[in-house]
Each structure stands twice: as structure tokens, then as C-alpha cells.
Design a protein around this motif. Sequence first.
Motif, mmCIF file in Angstrom:
data_model
loop_
_atom_site.group_PDB
_atom_site.id
_atom_site.type_symbol
_atom_site.label_atom_id
_atom_site.label_comp_id
_atom_site.label_asym_id
_atom_site.label_seq_id
_atom_site.Cartn_x
_atom_site.Cartn_y
_atom_site.Cartn_z
ATOM 1 N N GLY A 173 11.977 20.448 12.179
ATOM 2 C CA GLY A 173 11.111 19.370 12.665
ATOM 3 C C GLY A 173 11.800 18.015 12.690
ATOM 4 O O GLY A 173 11.171 16.986 12.929
ATOM 5 N N VAL A 174 13.112 18.033 12.435
ATOM 6 C CA VAL A 174 13.888 16.792 12.386
ATOM 7 C C VAL A 174 14.456 16.495 13.779
ATOM 8 O O VAL A 174 14.772 17.412 14.530
ATOM 9 C CB VAL A 174 15.041 16.942 11.357
ATOM 10 N N ARG A 175 14.565 15.198 14.130
ATOM 11 C CA ARG A 175 15.051 14.816 15.457
ATOM 12 C C ARG A 175 16.495 14.314 15.409
ATOM 13 O O ARG A 175 16.982 13.902 14.365
ATOM 14 C CB ARG A 175 14.165 13.706 16.035
ATOM 15 N N PHE A 176 17.124 14.309 16.588
ATOM 16 C CA PHE A 176 18.490 13.802 16.701
ATOM 17 C C PHE A 176 18.599 12.625 17.658
ATOM 18 O O PHE A 176 17.985 12.623 18.731
ATOM 19 C CB PHE A 176 19.439 14.897 17.200
ATOM 20 N N ALA A 177 19.416 11.657 17.260
ATOM 21 C CA ALA A 177 19.797 10.570 18.162
ATOM 22 C C ALA A 177 21.309 10.629 18.348
ATOM 23 O O ALA A 177 22.040 10.956 17.417
ATOM 24 C CB ALA A 177 19.398 9.225 17.567
#
Length: 279
Positions: A173-177
Motif C-alpha cells: 500500500g506504499v507509493r513511489f515518487a
Amino acid sequence: NAKENGKNNYQYYTSSLNLSNQRRMELETGLRNAINNNELSLHYQPQVNLVSNQIIGLEALVRWQHPKYGFISPAEFIPLAEETGLIFSIGKWVLKTACTQCKQWIDFGLPIESVSVNVSPLQFREKNFVSSVNQILEESDLPPRYLELEITESVTSNVNQALSIMKEIKELGVRFAIDDFGTGYSSLNYLRHFPIHKLKIDKSFIDEINQHKDGEEIVKTIIELGNRLRFQVIAEGVEDEQQLSFLKENNCYLAQGYFFSKPLPAEEIEVLLRKKIVE
Ligand code: C2E
Ligand code: MG
Ligand code: MG
Ligand code: MG
């Protein structure tokens, strides 16, 4: 004196070299104990929605207060941490501290949407990275959707490896930039395949606004590319009003930079969050 005498010149050279070697050695030893000695801290820099003027996220940036040399920039000690392998423990400390802080702000009822943490390529490729992210989320009790990891284009060079790590972390559920976007040498094709949420346009491009026509065209093109691929697009290092209006005119609605706020200690960020908007 050194000008007349080649030998002295040489001595002058070696002694200044020794000086920087000595600083380096001291920093290396110091860095080993920096966590235990409580010399590391995090500052947070707001990411702002240009339409609502709300803070939509906070980027955690590590700081080192050295007992002898004072404040040391992460631009100097992160490379040192990478060379010495200390990046793994420092990286975990940063992640744990940022997640714990974010959870506390949520519990205070403050309006926070995400905390962004920089991840070194070495840390990203470390074999236990996924499980340590998972463990830290559990220990800090932070809902994973609040966490964003900033990686650079360089990690995408090993496509299969990067893809499998990112997919596992995305599953949590973690996002990436993608940080410093546009400065790497990687192919653009990876953008289609990787689970990426946000592109951060590097400050060097933002600096071109109102300076160079061609530089401006590159900024416009990055914004359009990001928008077309349905990423969030954020400009980093925004320092003035002119850059801001250029960004808005060209459909970039997120920004971060000294124009809004420098990175600040947690207590000062809390004051901003209580006010809800940055002026
Ligand atoms: P970055 O992730 O690209 O962070 C942006 C840097 O630009 C930060 O420098 C920030 O303070 C600075 N900055 C933000 N807005 C402006 C502006 O308007 N004008 C100017 N002149 N500068 C601005 P900082 O904190 O010194 O960090 C430098 C780099 O060190 C970061 O670049 C990041 O690559 C690395 N770093 C910082 N913290 C960490 C960390 O916890 N882990 C890792 N692996 N790297 C970190
Ligand atoms: Mg960053
Ligand atoms: Mg950046
Ligand atoms: Mg940068």
C-alpha cells in the motif's frame, strides 16, 4: 614560500589533503555513532497543492549535528554513509522516525496526507528492504497509504529487480515518487511499467524558468509527459512567484520549495499543520 619552492608546494598540497582526509575519517567514525548519540534528526518540507494552498505532503530530510563540525549536509554524509555501508542503519532510522512522526500527527488529528522518505539505491536493493519497510510500518502503526518512498531513476536500470521490489512494496500500500526526475540517464520506457505515483521535476529544471527558453520547454514537456501518463507531477526547489505562475499556467499543480517553506523541525511543521494552509 610555496611559490618559490617546489618541495614546499608539495608539502602544502599533502597537508591540505591530510586535512580533508582527517575530516573524512572523523566524519566516518562519528557517523557510526551518530544514531546512538542522538545526533541525527529529521526536518520536513511541505509539498503544496497550488490550487487549494493546502499542504498535501511532507518530505523528510535527514540532518546531522556533529559535535565538532556542527551541521553537516546530507549531500556530504549520505555519500559517505553509502561508501561505508552505514546507509542501511541510517536509512532504517530515517524511515522509522518519519513513520512514527507521521502516525503521531495523524493521532493529533492534523491534516496530513503523506510523508515522503528518500531511499538510497543501495538501501532499495538490499535483500531485506521489503520486509524492513513492512516491519517499520507495523511497529509505527502507520497505515501504509501515508508512506511515499522517493527513489531515483538510477534504480530502474536493473528493470526486473526494481520491478519486483516495487511491486512487493506497492502491494503493502506504499507509493513511489521518482526524485530528481530528468537528471538520470535511464530510458523513459520504464515509466510505463513501474508502479509510480509521482514525478518530482528536479530543481535544476525549475531554475531555468524565466532564464532560458529551451529550459522552459523541457519543464513544459516533463509536466505534459507526467500528466499524460497520469502521474502526480510536483516541482521541487520552487523559489519565486514567477516560477509558480509558470508552473500553474503549464498544468503543474504541486510544488515544494523555499518559496513556501524551508525544511523545518517537527515542532514547527506542527504549527503549520495546525494553521492548515501555508500563506
Ligand atoms: P532531494 O531529495 O532532492 O531533496 C531536495 C533538497 O533540496 C533538500 O536538500 C532541500 O532542503 C533542498 N531544497 C528544497 N527546496 C529548495 C529551494 O527552494 N531552494 C534550494 N536551494 N534548495 C531547496 P537537503 O536536505 O540538503 O538534501 C539533499 C539531498 O540529500 C536530498 O535531495 C536527498 O537526495 C539526500 N537526502 C536527504 N535526506 C536523505 C535521507 O534521509 N536518505 C537518503 N538516502 N538521502 C537523503
Ligand atoms: Mg527527495
Ligand atoms: Mg529531489
Ligand atoms: Mg534534488
